[in-house]
Design a protein around this motif. Structure first.
Motif, short mmCIF file in Angstrom:
data_model
loop_
_atom_site.label_atom_id
_atom_site.label_comp_id
_atom_site.label_asym_id
_atom_site.label_seq_id
_atom_site.Cartn_x
_atom_site.Cartn_y
_atom_site.Cartn_z
N GLN A 40 29.06 -90.52 -67.47
CA GLN A 40 28.13 -90.14 -66.93
C GLN A 40 27.75 -89.07 -68.12
O GLN A 40 26.94 -88.89 -67.96
N GLU A 41 28.39 -89.39 -69.12
CA GLU A 41 28.21 -89.06 -70.58
C GLU A 41 26.71 -89.29 -71.17
O GLU A 41 25.77 -89.12 -71.32
N ALA A 42 26.38 -90.79 -71.10
CA ALA A 42 25.70 -91.72 -71.20
C ALA A 42 24.57 -91.47 -70.64
O ALA A 42 23.42 -91.07 -71.14
N LEU A 43 24.75 -91.01 -69.23
CA LEU A 43 23.37 -90.66 -68.20
C LEU A 43 22.92 -89.75 -68.11
O LEU A 43 21.80 -89.82 -68.24
N LEU A 47 18.95 -88.45 -69.41
CA LEU A 47 18.72 -88.07 -69.72
C LEU A 47 17.76 -86.64 -70.05
O LEU A 47 16.49 -86.32 -70.20
N TYR A 48 17.93 -86.11 -70.81
CA TYR A 48 17.94 -85.10 -71.61
C TYR A 48 16.85 -85.51 -72.13
O TYR A 48 15.53 -85.11 -72.49
N ALA A 49 17.13 -87.20 -73.05
CA ALA A 49 15.89 -87.24 -73.40
C ALA A 49 14.87 -87.44 -73.70
O ALA A 49 13.44 -87.52 -73.61
N CYS A 50 14.56 -87.53 -71.85
CA CYS A 50 12.90 -87.70 -71.31
C CYS A 50 12.76 -86.79 -70.86
O CYS A 50 11.81 -86.48 -70.65
N VAL A 51 13.47 -85.37 -70.53
CA VAL A 51 13.03 -84.66 -69.62
C VAL A 51 12.71 -83.20 -70.66
O VAL A 51 12.79 -81.94 -70.16
N ALA A 90 11.53 -94.74 -68.59
CA ALA A 90 11.79 -94.05 -69.87
C ALA A 90 13.53 -94.17 -69.87
O ALA A 90 14.67 -93.49 -71.15
N TRP A 91 14.73 -93.75 -68.33
CA TRP A 91 16.28 -93.49 -68.52
C TRP A 91 16.27 -94.53 -69.66
O TRP A 91 17.24 -94.53 -70.10
N ASN A 92 16.12 -95.77 -69.22
CA ASN A 92 15.94 -96.42 -69.33
C ASN A 92 16.68 -97.36 -71.05
O ASN A 92 17.20 -97.71 -71.50
N SER A 93 15.00 -96.48 -71.49
CA SER A 93 15.14 -96.64 -72.80
C SER A 93 16.14 -95.90 -73.17
O SER A 93 16.24 -96.28 -74.91
N HIS A 94 16.74 -95.02 -73.33
CA HIS A 94 17.40 -94.53 -74.32
C HIS A 94 18.93 -94.75 -73.48
O HIS A 94 19.43 -93.51 -74.04
N LEU A 95 19.17 -95.56 -73.24
CA LEU A 95 20.78 -95.79 -72.44
C LEU A 95 21.01 -96.82 -73.31
O LEU A 95 20.51 -98.38 -73.60
N PRO A 96 22.44 -97.17 -73.19
CA PRO A 96 23.03 -98.23 -74.22
C PRO A 96 22.93 -99.29 -73.56
O PRO A 96 22.29 -99.60 -71.88
N GLY A 97 23.04 -100.69 -73.75
CA GLY A 97 22.46 -102.51 -73.15
C GLY A 97 23.82 -102.35 -71.70
O GLY A 97 23.62 -102.84 -71.14
#
Length: 280
Positions: A40-43, A47-51, A90-97
């Motif tokens: 949840q923290e990762a998501l 998402l914060y980085a996107c919106v 965008a969301w995927n680009s900020h998530l860990p692999g």
């Protein structure tokens, strides 16, 4: 990654649902915790980085540390000016692999991934030996299965699994996450053989699949423990039936978390069709 409704929005606040997959090896479960890194923290951080605003991301189910997912469903309210395809990218680009957004859909404002869900399906993966030979681990699978170094009786395990289906009080398998009642409806519970493990023909891959309206805390992993005990001839079907029907029976220990995968969540209307159905 698939996004089936990539229509541009006006940038107003909207409700979205997404399917998510992750490797749980490096996470302390789904739900946010003060001193541990969670899915949840990762998501929410990504998402914060996107919106640009803090958004709570709800999920259909809370998973323990080490548990994986291939079909978790999440929901959030976001302000986004571009297509949902762009949001997913965008969301995927900020998530860990170790985490991936599989698809994103617009849903009605009152959608909740947990309370609107009809069923959840989990899979549990086991590696065992076909013959009673000297045990040999298989390192490539160790993060995604429970290694049981003896042959298992698949027929007996399925007989055991059949005793754990139907609508009944499953309190002997765990507690309700919210402290409520422990009656659940298990629609399906079965074991089957998976394809042989590449490079090691001595090992047999087995998969347990269970579908229910909801699950108790660590319920699936305890079901695995009991059915594997039957498969190892450490527990009889009569013993299991007695445990199931007893009041205040001893709760078995859970199987290791790393073999468990949340694979599917279903709704009365698929999340890909909810927005269209709500506007009709």
């Amino acid at each position: 990654m698939r996004v089936r409704n990539p229509d541009l929005t006006t940038g107003s606040r909207q409700s979205v649902a997404a399917r998510v997959a992750w490797d749980g090896s490096s996470f302390h479960g789904y739900q946010r915790q003060p001193n541990a890194f969670t899915v949840q923290e990762a998501l929410e951080t990504a998402l914060y980085a996107c919106v640009g605003t803090r958004v709570a991301v709800a999920a259909a189910g809370r998973t323990d540390a080490g548990v994986h997912a291939t079909g978790q469903v999440i929901g959030a309210h976001v302000s986004w000016r571009h297509s949902l395809w762009d949001l997913a990218c965008a969301w995927n680009s900020h998530l860990p692999g170790s985490v991936a957004i599989l698809d994103v859909h617009r849903v009605p404002e009152d959608f909740h991934p947990r309370f609107d869900a009809l069923t959840r399906t989990y899979e549990y993966h086991v590696l065992s030996h076909r013959l009673p030979t000297a045990p040999r681990r298989w390192p490539l699978q160790r993060g995604a299965c429970w290694y049981v170094p003896v042959p298992l009786d698949l027929r007996g395990m399925n007989q055991a699994a059949s005793l754990l289906t139907g609508t009944r009080d499953f309190g002997f398998l765990g507690a309700a996450p919210d402290g409520g009642h422990t009656v659940r409806t298990v629609l399906k519970a079965c074991w089957e053989r998976n394809p042989a493990v590449r490079g090691n023909e001595e090992l047999q891959a087995l998969r347990f699949t269970v579908t229910a309206n909801a699950f108790l805390f660590r319920m699936v992993r305890r079901m695995v423990t009991l059915t594997v005990k039957v498969g190892r001839r450490q527990l009889t079907l009569a013993d299991l039936r007695s445990l199931r029907d007893s009041v205040g029976g001893v709760t078995p220990g859970p199987a290791p978390a790393n073999g468990l995968v949340l694979s599917r969540v279903t709704y009365a209307t698929p999340i890909s069709d909810m927005w269209k159905a709500g506007k009709a």
